[in-house]
Design a protein around this motif. Structure first.
Motif, short mmCIF file in Angstrom:
data_model
loop_
_atom_site.label_atom_id
_atom_site.label_comp_id
_atom_site.label_asym_id
_atom_site.label_seq_id
_atom_site.Cartn_x
_atom_site.Cartn_y
_atom_site.Cartn_z
N PRO A 120 -1.86 15.95 1.25
CA PRO A 120 -2.78 14.89 0.96
C PRO A 120 -4.15 14.85 2.12
O PRO A 120 -4.04 15.57 2.97
CB PRO A 120 -2.00 13.50 1.71
N VAL A 121 -4.98 14.44 1.59
CA VAL A 121 -6.32 14.33 2.34
C VAL A 121 -6.92 13.04 2.45
O VAL A 121 -6.78 12.23 1.37
CB VAL A 121 -7.41 15.29 1.57
N GLU A 131 0.82 -1.21 0.01
CA GLU A 131 0.08 0.03 0.12
C GLU A 131 0.71 1.26 0.04
O GLU A 131 0.53 2.29 -0.59
CB GLU A 131 -0.93 0.02 1.21
N GLN A 132 1.82 1.34 0.54
CA GLN A 132 2.83 2.54 0.62
C GLN A 132 3.07 2.76 -0.58
O GLN A 132 3.12 4.19 -1.00
CB GLN A 132 4.33 2.19 1.25
N ASN A 133 3.31 1.97 -1.85
CA ASN A 133 3.61 2.15 -3.13
C ASN A 133 2.20 3.00 -3.68
O ASN A 133 2.47 3.51 -4.83
CB ASN A 133 4.33 1.23 -3.64
N ALA A 134 1.08 2.65 -3.26
CA ALA A 134 -0.12 3.01 -3.87
C ALA A 134 0.04 4.85 -3.66
O ALA A 134 -0.34 5.48 -4.37
CB ALA A 134 -1.17 2.63 -3.23
N GLY A 194 3.28 6.75 2.72
CA GLY A 194 2.98 7.12 1.42
C GLY A 194 2.35 8.60 1.71
O GLY A 194 2.54 9.63 1.01
N ILE A 195 1.44 8.52 2.55
CA ILE A 195 0.80 9.94 2.88
C ILE A 195 1.82 10.83 3.69
O ILE A 195 1.64 12.03 3.14
CB ILE A 195 -0.46 9.56 3.93
N ALA A 196 2.54 10.54 4.56
CA ALA A 196 3.63 11.40 5.09
C ALA A 196 4.71 12.01 4.06
O ALA A 196 4.87 13.05 4.17
CB ALA A 196 4.41 10.63 6.25
#
Ligand SMILES: Cc1ncc(C[n+]2csc(CCOP(=O)(O)OP(=O)(O)O)c2C)c(N)n1
Ligand SMILES: [Mg+2]
Lengths: 182, 540
Positions: free
Chosen positions: B153-154, B48-51, B82-84
């Motif tokens: 990001p939201v 998921e990180q890579n998404a 990924g978000i951070a």
């Protein structure tokens, strides 16, 4: 720069988690909150938070800017002690198990224009409304009798005169940095 | 009536979403099911990180939010990095997470995590949707928030029962968020002050960062620096704003920057920071510089003003608009002598050269040769570590993009980001630069690369160690420990297992032709370059 006490008034949307969002900013940036009080305003959808903390002017300005970035925050105003009235309610439960002691406490209470809100054979509960200095002075005197517990609402503050927190919309806050407000 | 998941997809379509990067799981199944019925393309990642990183690469090329969608619990926690990463680089992104049934929230049931709580410190805004009727509004707001002001990001967290709730959705046309009114235009008086300062300056300097890419202000930058005669230095996130050979481009500042850029920073009499937070890695002694010179800060985020740098003249607004406003005043600095001096110094900086026969590849020469052979508008996705610093220092940018994670420095960013890039601009040449450590953080995505059938070239700096940490341990600690990558696979064989051709080189004499072969091969390619682990980032 010198560190001094500041009072921040923050208007926030009354939605779940706002208080934690606001207080998280303080902890993340490493500031200690001396006092925090929160309650709804004349508009039930809006909550006003009052925070007292120590810091230099630049730190407070940065903190206010960070607070304004939160979407739940409507406005932020830094109030000075000269321009604002501050109040705090303190409840103190004092040990007073003889009549003499009770009389003595009652005397102190009347000098301070505090009031007694509960009484039992062993204790008196005193309520005092005022600024921090007044509460401290009273507690100092009551300490001689034995203070069993203390609870304070935290300081709330409101500006003197016609000015209100509603003047600080986010736009006007940014005006200092050159935002065009037209 | 339709269900919440269908309303979600319709809302995404209304925001112009063409692709979602994701990983399914039980609580996001209704949304995946609804997506399948639309023409929105879907890319299955391998973690998921890579998404998140793919959405980031996509967003940076498209200039609009990338979208990723994962399941609750472990899917959501895997996405956190990924978000951070997107947050630290101000990349617009909308992340959608499944969540357990709304009426079970807070009971720690299977795969429940408080993901909005967990992401709070590094997300621009988040929503936990508790009524499907809110979905259209929430999506509209999320895209607005992610893509305006300082982008970021939201997160939209949607419990499965809300995805299944039947509604008659009402799609709003506009957004009105009381607490969110980002500035666009810069204050005219402040602009005049800046223009006057430029005209009075003899040693003006523009320091530009990733914010100019976000604001799509590249052309305005070029117009301003050329017409007002202001040399330019960039942060790492600003690499590529100007071609390396632009006469006013002095290169990157900071600990890993060019001597001329740093000299300019330390001797300027008017420093104009635009779209950059100029954090520790870029400017090591902000106090010292600010005490000596006049500083102007142009930024969309008022909280950036004065955060790392005390500022003489701040201007808040969209940097593109601000630069345009400035240009309209026709400022012109008295800077010819200063420019001539800096240009001479820039010319005199040593160029990386080949050292054939040494039995290892010279990284600076590798990067220089790679840059020279790339298409004019190539996208280079760069990982973290020594490889990143060598690429930043020595890879000459022309009119392409240099995509790296300057803020969080997340190893494993490069390949997934490049796949996002490819979905956005399939025809642009796209190259990954990574280390052997970072490669092993993203190697699972070789499968995604393969499945996408796309063409990304990977250049690996193969030094057998976590190079940058190795270097620091050598210079500042008791010596290398825990950074030896022994046990790494035969990378050529690994690539081959994915059906990706590879080649390993170990001498500068092979660099030129190996890069040529890689770039002319059709389809993905892995070029493994053996580098002596003792090579440091300060060597040229
Ligand atoms: C996810 C993550 N973990 C750890 C680090 C710390 N770190 C920074 S550079 C680096 C070494 C990278 O090794 P490699 O990918 O082989 O690149 P090299 O420096 O050797 O070129 C490490 C471990 C990081 N930036 N990101
Ligand atoms: Mg390595």
């Amino acid at each position: 720069m010198e560190s001094k006490e500041h009072t921040l008034s923050i208007l926030v949307e009354n939605t779940p988690g706002v208080l934690s969002q606001v207080s998280r900013l303080f902890s993340r940036k490493g500031y200690n909150i001396e006092s925090i009080a929160s309650g709804t305003t004349e508009d039930p959808k809006v909550t006003r938070i009052t925070i007292v903390m120590n810091g230099d002017d630049a730190t407070i300005a940065q903190l206010a800017a960070q607070l304004r970035k939160l979407l739940c925050v409507i406005s932020v105003k830094v109030l000075s002690t000269e321009d604002a009235v501050q109040r705090e309610l303190v409840l103190v439960k004092v040990k007073a198990d003889t009549k003499d002691k009770r009389d003595e406490v009652l005397q102190i209470v009347s000098v301070f224009r505090a009031s007694v809100v509960d009484i039992s054979r062993e204790t008196l509960t005193v309520s005092i409304l005022g600024d921090e200095n007044k509460a401290c002075a009273l507690m100092d005197l009551l300490a001689d009798f034995g203070v069993l517990e203390v609870v304070r609402t935290g300081i709330i503050a409101i500006e003197r005169g016609i000015r209100t927190i509603y003047e600080d919309t986010k736009e006007s806050g940014e005006f200092n940095y050159g935002k065009n407000v037209l | 009536m339709i269900n919440g998941a269908q309303a979600l997809m319709e809302s995404l379509k209304r925001e112009g979403v063409e692709r979602v990067f994701g990983y399914a799981g039980a609580t996001i199944c209704p949304a995946v099911d609804a997506l399948a019925a639309t023409d929105i393309a879907y890319t299955l990642v391998r973690t998921e990180q890579n998404a998140g990183h793919m959405a980031s690469g996509y967003a940076r090329m498209m200039g609009k939010p990338g979208v990723c969608m994962v399941t609750s619990g472990p899917g959501a926690t895997n996405l956190i990095t990924g978000i951070a990463t997107a947050y630290m680089d101000s990349i617009p992104m909308v992340a959608i997470t499944g969540q357990v049934q709304s009426y079970l929230l807070g009971r720690d049931i299977f795969q429940e995590v408080d993901i909005t709580g967990a992401c709070a410190p590094f997300i621009k805004h988040s929503y936990l949707v508790k009524d499907a009727n809110d979905i259209p509004r929430v999506v509209k707001e999320a895209f607005h928030i992610a893509s305006t002001g300082r982008q970021g990001p939201v997160l939209i967290d949607i419990p499965i029962d809300i995805q299944q709730q039947m509604i008659d959705p009402v799609y709003p046309d506009s957004v009105d968020i009381r607490g969110y009114k980002p500035s666009v235009k810069g204050n005219d008086n402040q602009i005049k002050r800046v223009a006057a300062s430029i005209s009075a300056a003899q040693k003006p300097l523009l320091c530009v960062g990733g914010g100019l890419f976000s604001a799509k202000a590249q052309e305005e930058l070029i117009t301003l620096c050329e017409s007002a005669r202001i040399p330019v230095v960039t942060t790492m996130m600003g690499l590529g704003l100007l071609p390396r050979n632009h006469p006013l481009n002095l290169g990157m500042i900071g600990a890993f920057g060019t001597p001329t850029a740093n000299r300019a920073l330390n001797t300027t009499d008017l420093l104009i920071i635009a779209g950059a937070r100029a954090a520790d890695r870029a400017v090591t002694s902000p106090k010292e510089i600010a005490s000596r010179t006049k500083t102007v800060h142009l930024d969309v985020d008022p909280a950036e003003i004065g955060k790392n740098f005390s500022t003489t003249v701040p201007v808040v607004g969209d940097v593109k608009v601000i630069l345009d406003q400035l240009i309209s005043h026709h400022p012109k600095a008295q800077s010819e002598a200063w420019i001539a001096d800096l240009q001479a110094r820039r010319q005199a900086e040593t160029q990386p050269a080949a050292a054939p026969g040494a039995g290892s590849v010279t990284p600076s020469y590798l990067m220089r040769t790679l840059g020279e052979q790339l298409d004019d508008d190539a996208c280079v996705c760069v990982d973290v570590g020594q490889n990143q610093i060598w690429a930043a220092k020595h890879l000459p940018m022309k009119h392409g993009r240099f995509l790296t994670t300057g803020g969080l420095g997340t190893m494993g960013y490069s390949l997934p980001a490049s796949l996002g890039v490819k979905t956005a601009v399939p025809d642009r040449q796209t190259v990954v630069v990574c280390g052997d450590g970072s490669f092993q953080m993203f190697e699972n995505e070789l499968a995604t690369l393969k499945a996408m059938g796309t063409d990304v070239k990977i250049v690996m700096v193969h030094n057998g160690v976590l190079g940058l940490v190795h270097q620091i341990q050598y210079s500042s600690y008791s010596g290398p420990f825990g950074v030896d990558l022994t046990g790494s696979p035969d990378f050529e064989k690994l690539a081959e297992a994915y059906g990706i051709p590879g080649k390993r080189i170990s001498d500068d004499g092979q660099v030129d032709s190996a890069i040529h072969d890689m770039l002319t091969a059709s389809g993905p390619y892995l070029l493994i370059c053996d580098v002596d682990p003792m090579t440091t980032t300060s060597m040229t």
